[in-house]
Design a protein around this motif. Structure first.
Motif, PDB file in Angstrom:
ATOM      1  N   ALA A   1     -10.438  49.197 -30.547  1.00 45.10           N
ATOM      2  CA  ALA A   1     -10.372  48.274 -29.410  1.00 45.10           C
ATOM      3  C   ALA A   1      -9.455  47.106 -29.749  1.00 45.10           C
ATOM      4  O   ALA A   1      -9.521  46.548 -30.844  1.00 45.10           O
ATOM      5  CB  ALA A   1     -11.778  47.764 -29.077  1.00 45.10           C
ATOM      6  N   PRO A   2      -8.579  46.713 -28.830  1.00 46.45           N
ATOM      7  CA  PRO A   2      -7.658  45.601 -29.117  1.00 46.45           C
ATOM      8  C   PRO A   2      -8.399  44.267 -29.193  1.00 46.45           C
ATOM      9  O   PRO A   2      -9.446  44.075 -28.558  1.00 46.45           O
ATOM     10  CB  PRO A   2      -6.694  45.628 -27.929  1.00 46.45           C
ATOM     11  CG  PRO A   2      -7.477  46.272 -26.815  1.00 46.45           C
ATOM     12  CD  PRO A   2      -8.390  47.271 -27.474  1.00 46.45           C
ATOM     13  N   LEU A   3      -7.860  43.350 -29.976  1.00 44.51           N
ATOM     14  CA  LEU A   3      -8.403  41.991 -30.034  1.00 44.51           C
ATOM     15  C   LEU A   3      -7.915  41.219 -28.818  1.00 44.51           C
ATOM     16  O   LEU A   3      -6.769  41.371 -28.389  1.00 44.51           O
ATOM     17  CB  LEU A   3      -7.952  41.289 -31.315  1.00 44.51           C
ATOM     18  CG  LEU A   3      -8.383  41.932 -32.638  1.00 44.51           C
ATOM     19  CD1 LEU A   3      -7.797  41.143 -33.813  1.00 44.51           C
ATOM     20  CD2 LEU A   3      -9.897  42.011 -32.748  1.00 44.51           C
TER      21      LEU A   3
ATOM     22  N   TYR B   1     -12.905  34.056 -29.109  1.00 43.02           N
ATOM     23  CA  TYR B   1     -13.197  33.492 -30.420  1.00 43.02           C
ATOM     24  C   TYR B   1     -13.802  34.558 -31.342  1.00 43.02           C
ATOM     25  O   TYR B   1     -14.349  35.564 -30.879  1.00 43.02           O
ATOM     26  CB  TYR B   1     -14.181  32.332 -30.289  1.00 43.02           C
ATOM     27  CG  TYR B   1     -13.544  31.015 -29.880  1.00 43.02           C
ATOM     28  CD1 TYR B   1     -13.341  30.007 -30.808  1.00 43.02           C
ATOM     29  CD2 TYR B   1     -13.151  30.779 -28.566  1.00 43.02           C
ATOM     30  CE1 TYR B   1     -12.772  28.795 -30.452  1.00 43.02           C
ATOM     31  CE2 TYR B   1     -12.575  29.573 -28.182  1.00 43.02           C
ATOM     32  CZ  TYR B   1     -12.388  28.583 -29.139  1.00 43.02           C
ATOM     33  OH  TYR B   1     -11.814  27.386 -28.785  1.00 43.02           O
ATOM     34  N   PHE B   2     -13.739  34.276 -32.629  1.00 40.04           N
ATOM     35  CA  PHE B   2     -14.347  35.148 -33.633  1.00 40.04           C
ATOM     36  C   PHE B   2     -15.743  34.647 -34.022  1.00 40.04           C
ATOM     37  O   PHE B   2     -16.542  35.396 -34.562  1.00 40.04           O
ATOM     38  CB  PHE B   2     -13.440  35.253 -34.859  1.00 40.04           C
ATOM     39  CG  PHE B   2     -12.118  35.894 -34.536  1.00 40.04           C
ATOM     40  CD1 PHE B   2     -11.953  37.269 -34.667  1.00 40.04           C
ATOM     41  CD2 PHE B   2     -11.053  35.137 -34.054  1.00 40.04           C
ATOM     42  CE1 PHE B   2     -10.744  37.877 -34.343  1.00 40.04           C
ATOM     43  CE2 PHE B   2      -9.846  35.733 -33.731  1.00 40.04           C
ATOM     44  CZ  PHE B   2      -9.693  37.101 -33.872  1.00 40.04           C
ATOM     45  N   LEU B   3     -16.018  33.400 -33.749  1.00 44.21           N
ATOM     46  CA  LEU B   3     -17.349  32.796 -33.790  1.00 44.21           C
ATOM     47  C   LEU B   3     -17.416  31.839 -32.605  1.00 44.21           C
ATOM     48  O   LEU B   3     -16.405  31.234 -32.238  1.00 44.21           O
ATOM     49  CB  LEU B   3     -17.578  32.013 -35.095  1.00 44.21           C
ATOM     50  CG  LEU B   3     -17.709  32.802 -36.395  1.00 44.21           C
ATOM     51  CD1 LEU B   3     -17.777  31.843 -37.585  1.00 44.21           C
ATOM     52  CD2 LEU B   3     -18.934  33.711 -36.382  1.00 44.21           C
ATOM     53  N   PRO B   4     -18.588  31.644 -31.993  1.00 42.86           N
ATOM     54  CA  PRO B   4     -18.662  30.691 -30.885  1.00 42.86           C
ATOM     55  C   PRO B   4     -18.259  29.290 -31.343  1.00 42.86           C
ATOM     56  O   PRO B   4     -18.578  28.888 -32.467  1.00 42.86           O
ATOM     57  CB  PRO B   4     -20.142  30.729 -30.488  1.00 42.86           C
ATOM     58  CG  PRO B   4     -20.647  32.042 -30.979  1.00 42.86           C
ATOM     59  CD  PRO B   4     -19.879  32.322 -32.235  1.00 42.86           C
TER      60      PRO B   4
ATOM     61  N   ASP C   1     -10.614  42.960 -42.300  1.00 39.84           N
ATOM     62  CA  ASP C   1      -9.283  43.557 -42.210  1.00 39.84           C
ATOM     63  C   ASP C   1      -8.854  43.730 -40.757  1.00 39.84           C
ATOM     64  O   ASP C   1      -7.714  43.422 -40.392  1.00 39.84           O
ATOM     65  CB  ASP C   1      -9.278  44.902 -42.933  1.00 39.84           C
ATOM     66  CG  ASP C   1      -7.906  45.569 -42.923  1.00 39.84           C
ATOM     67  OD1 ASP C   1      -6.946  44.961 -43.439  1.00 39.84           O
ATOM     68  OD2 ASP C   1      -7.792  46.697 -42.387  1.00 39.84           O
ATOM     69  N   ARG C   2      -9.786  44.199 -39.911  1.00 43.75           N
ATOM     70  CA  ARG C   2      -9.437  44.505 -38.513  1.00 43.75           C
ATOM     71  C   ARG C   2      -9.059  43.253 -37.735  1.00 43.75           C
ATOM     72  O   ARG C   2      -8.204  43.320 -36.838  1.00 43.75           O
ATOM     73  CB  ARG C   2     -10.622  45.210 -37.820  1.00 43.75           C
ATOM     74  CG  ARG C   2     -10.363  45.576 -36.360  1.00 43.75           C
ATOM     75  CD  ARG C   2      -9.258  46.607 -36.242  1.00 43.75           C
ATOM     76  NE  ARG C   2      -8.877  46.844 -34.856  1.00 43.75           N
ATOM     77  CZ  ARG C   2      -7.971  46.131 -34.181  1.00 43.75           C
ATOM     78  NH1 ARG C   2      -7.334  45.137 -34.775  1.00 43.75           N
ATOM     79  NH2 ARG C   2      -7.695  46.412 -32.921  1.00 43.75           N
ATOM     80  N   VAL C   3      -9.669  42.112 -38.043  1.00 43.27           N
ATOM     81  CA  VAL C   3      -9.343  40.897 -37.291  1.00 43.27           C
ATOM     82  C   VAL C   3      -8.102  40.194 -37.841  1.00 43.27           C
ATOM     83  O   VAL C   3      -7.708  39.128 -37.361  1.00 43.27           O
ATOM     84  CB  VAL C   3     -10.539  39.907 -37.254  1.00 43.27           C
ATOM     85  CG1 VAL C   3     -11.762  40.569 -36.658  1.00 43.27           C
ATOM     86  CG2 VAL C   3     -10.835  39.315 -38.640  1.00 43.27           C
ATOM     87  N   GLY C   4      -7.491  40.802 -38.856  1.00 47.51           N
ATOM     88  CA  GLY C   4      -6.246  40.262 -39.369  1.00 47.51           C
ATOM     89  C   GLY C   4      -6.410  39.121 -40.344  1.00 47.51           C
ATOM     90  O   GLY C   4      -5.515  38.271 -40.476  1.00 47.51           O
ATOM     91  N   ALA C   5      -7.541  39.097 -41.052  1.00 47.73           N
ATOM     92  CA  ALA C   5      -7.796  38.039 -42.035  1.00 47.73           C
ATOM     93  C   ALA C   5      -7.820  38.630 -43.437  1.00 47.73           C
ATOM     94  O   ALA C   5      -7.710  39.847 -43.628  1.00 47.73           O
ATOM     95  CB  ALA C   5      -9.122  37.338 -41.722  1.00 47.73           C
ATOM     96  N   ARG C   6      -7.934  37.761 -44.422  1.00 49.37           N
ATOM     97  CA  ARG C   6      -8.114  38.170 -45.810  1.00 49.37           C
ATOM     98  C   ARG C   6      -9.500  37.751 -46.273  1.00 49.37           C
ATOM     99  O   ARG C   6     -10.080  36.801 -45.745  1.00 49.37           O
ATOM    100  CB  ARG C   6      -7.055  37.519 -46.711  1.00 49.37           C
ATOM    101  CG  ARG C   6      -5.646  38.043 -46.505  1.00 49.37           C
ATOM    102  CD  ARG C   6      -4.676  37.310 -47.416  1.00 49.37           C
ATOM    103  NE  ARG C   6      -4.466  35.937 -46.989  1.00 49.37           N
ATOM    104  CZ  ARG C   6      -4.260  34.909 -47.802  1.00 49.37           C
ATOM    105  NH1 ARG C   6      -4.276  35.092 -49.125  1.00 49.37           N
ATOM    106  NH2 ARG C   6      -4.049  33.696 -47.330  1.00 49.37           N
ATOM    107  N   HIS C   7     -10.029  38.447 -47.263  1.00 46.58           N
ATOM    108  CA  HIS C   7     -11.342  38.074 -47.767  1.00 46.58           C
ATOM    109  C   HIS C   7     -11.235  36.812 -48.627  1.00 46.58           C
ATOM    110  O   HIS C   7     -10.149  36.415 -49.048  1.00 46.58           O
ATOM    111  CB  HIS C   7     -11.955  39.212 -48.583  1.00 46.58           C
ATOM    112  CG  HIS C   7     -11.288  39.445 -49.902  1.00 46.58           C
ATOM    113  ND1 HIS C   7     -10.022  39.972 -50.019  1.00 46.58           N
ATOM    114  CD2 HIS C   7     -11.707  39.202 -51.170  1.00 46.58           C
ATOM    115  CE1 HIS C   7      -9.686  40.055 -51.293  1.00 46.58           C
ATOM    116  NE2 HIS C   7     -10.689  39.594 -52.019  1.00 46.58           N
TER     117      HIS C   7
ATOM    118  N   PRO D   1     -15.221  41.464 -28.962  1.00 44.91           N
ATOM    119  CA  PRO D   1     -16.192  42.567 -28.897  1.00 44.91           C
ATOM    120  C   PRO D   1     -16.539  43.158 -30.258  1.00 44.91           C
ATOM    121  O   PRO D   1     -17.705  43.501 -30.511  1.00 44.91           O
ATOM    122  CB  PRO D   1     -15.489  43.592 -27.999  1.00 44.91           C
ATOM    123  CG  PRO D   1     -14.600  42.775 -27.134  1.00 44.91           C
ATOM    124  CD  PRO D   1     -14.125  41.631 -27.992  1.00 44.91           C
ATOM    125  N   ILE D   2     -15.584  43.277 -31.167  1.00 46.80           N
ATOM    126  CA  ILE D   2     -15.864  43.885 -32.466  1.00 46.80           C
ATOM    127  C   ILE D   2     -16.854  43.038 -33.267  1.00 46.80           C
ATOM    128  O   ILE D   2     -17.694  43.560 -34.004  1.00 46.80           O
ATOM    129  CB  ILE D   2     -14.565  44.121 -33.265  1.00 46.80           C
ATOM    130  CG1 ILE D   2     -14.841  45.023 -34.464  1.00 46.80           C
ATOM    131  CG2 ILE D   2     -13.936  42.814 -33.715  1.00 46.80           C
ATOM    132  CD1 ILE D   2     -13.583  45.453 -35.206  1.00 46.80           C
TER     133      ILE D   2
END
Length: 299
Positions: free
Chosen positions: A36-38, A43-46, A128-134, A183-184
């Motif tokens: 599913a596309p972002l 937001y990734f957190l509210p 990884d899917r949201v385009g971030a690094r750990h 959604p993810i």
């Protein structure tokens, strides 16, 4: 669970939880729509749980910067979750050396460990899917993490499990139906909340059962050592690296986050169910309480 309530036999509890695991467990590889596309506007957190929400720095940020900070804070929280679940699994493995491998209690312990392994995979894939690094543990923290499982025994093991599970659980329950979320992320939270509910039940009953026969020394030590979780979470949730990756001044951002009443309110909300349980079982001693309060998790 009240400390005066009747405590079911540990195998009775484990059999019930094993049944729940059969009925409601998830394989994130297929339960999450990874393709599913972002949504660039979600937001990734509210916003309300982001550490800088409501601060002067927040007011200076564009909407794009706020969304990017939410991405970095999500990646940081999921990284912290991986650290805790890694620690818990290693402690549970050591505990299993003292268990009867025929027992339902041992079988549920192994089932929980399997859940936690899937959660770590899910967290890593979502980062990884949201385009971030750990986010990595610092070298000194890794050394502490390496030795901690050797000390997590008895009531301290179960209380440490709750510290690592309940704060995230309370916040996720608050967030997972927010329509502003990607959604993810909402899918991840629904899976995690469902499976963590069994883990929390297992750990809570482990605490209460242990307290039936615990001596005063064990109760005092556990009730005060639990306070270490307060500064640990405060440090983790205001990680300067996530502000730096979001393009902010990390020193200013951390300073404003730690003084932020909105962030304090979210921290108190996340800790409240666990605080009530610990107080009800006389497992929040004066030093432990002071440490959680100074870290911003108690009013």
């Amino acid at each position: 669970m009240s400390r005066t309530a009747a405590i079911p036999d540990q195998d009775v509890v484990a059999r019930r939880l094993l049944g729940g695991s059969v009925r409601r467990s998830y394989e994130p590889a297929v339960a999450i729509d990874w393709d599913a596309p972002l949504d660039p506007d979600k937001y990734f957190l509210p916003p309300e749980v982001i550490s800088l929400y409501g601060t002067a720095l927040w007011e200076e940020m564009t909407e794009e910067q706020r969304i990017e900070l939410s991405r970095q804070e999500l990646a940081n929280v999921l990284s912290v979750g991986i650290w805790f679940e890694n620690l818990l699994n290693r402690a549970l493995l050591r505990q299993l050396l003292r268990e009867d491998p025929r027992s339902s209690h041992a079988h549920y312990t192994l089932t929980e460990m399997g859940d936690e392994c899937r959660h770590m995979v899910m967290f890593g894939r979502v980062i990884d899917r949201v385009g971030a690094r750990h986010y990595r543990l610092r070298a000194v923290d890794r050394m502490v993490w390496d030795v901690l499982p050797f000390f997590l025994r008895g009531s301290l093991l179960w209380v440490a499990a709750l510290v690592g599970e309940e704060i995230f659980d309370a916040l996720q329950r608050r967030m997972m139906t927010d329509p502003r979320l990607q959604p993810i992320v909402a899918q991840l939270m629904r899976i995690h909340v469902t499976e963590e509910a069994r883990h929390i039940k297992f750990a809570r009953e482990g605490v209460v059962r242990r307290m039936q026969d615990a001596g005063r020394l064990e109760r005092v030590l556990t009730g005060n050592l639990v306070g270490i979780g307060g500064p640990l979470f405060r440090t983790a949730f205001t990680n300067p690296a996530m502000y730096r990756r979001a393009g902010l001044d990390p020193k200013r951002a951390r300073r404003e986050a730690r003084a932020n009443p909105h962030f304090h309110e979210a921290s108190v909300f996340g800790f409240a169910p666990l605080a009530e349980f610990l107080l009800g079982n006389r497992l929040l001693g004066p030093i432990g309480r002071l440490m959680w309060r100074r870290a911003g998790f108690l009013p």
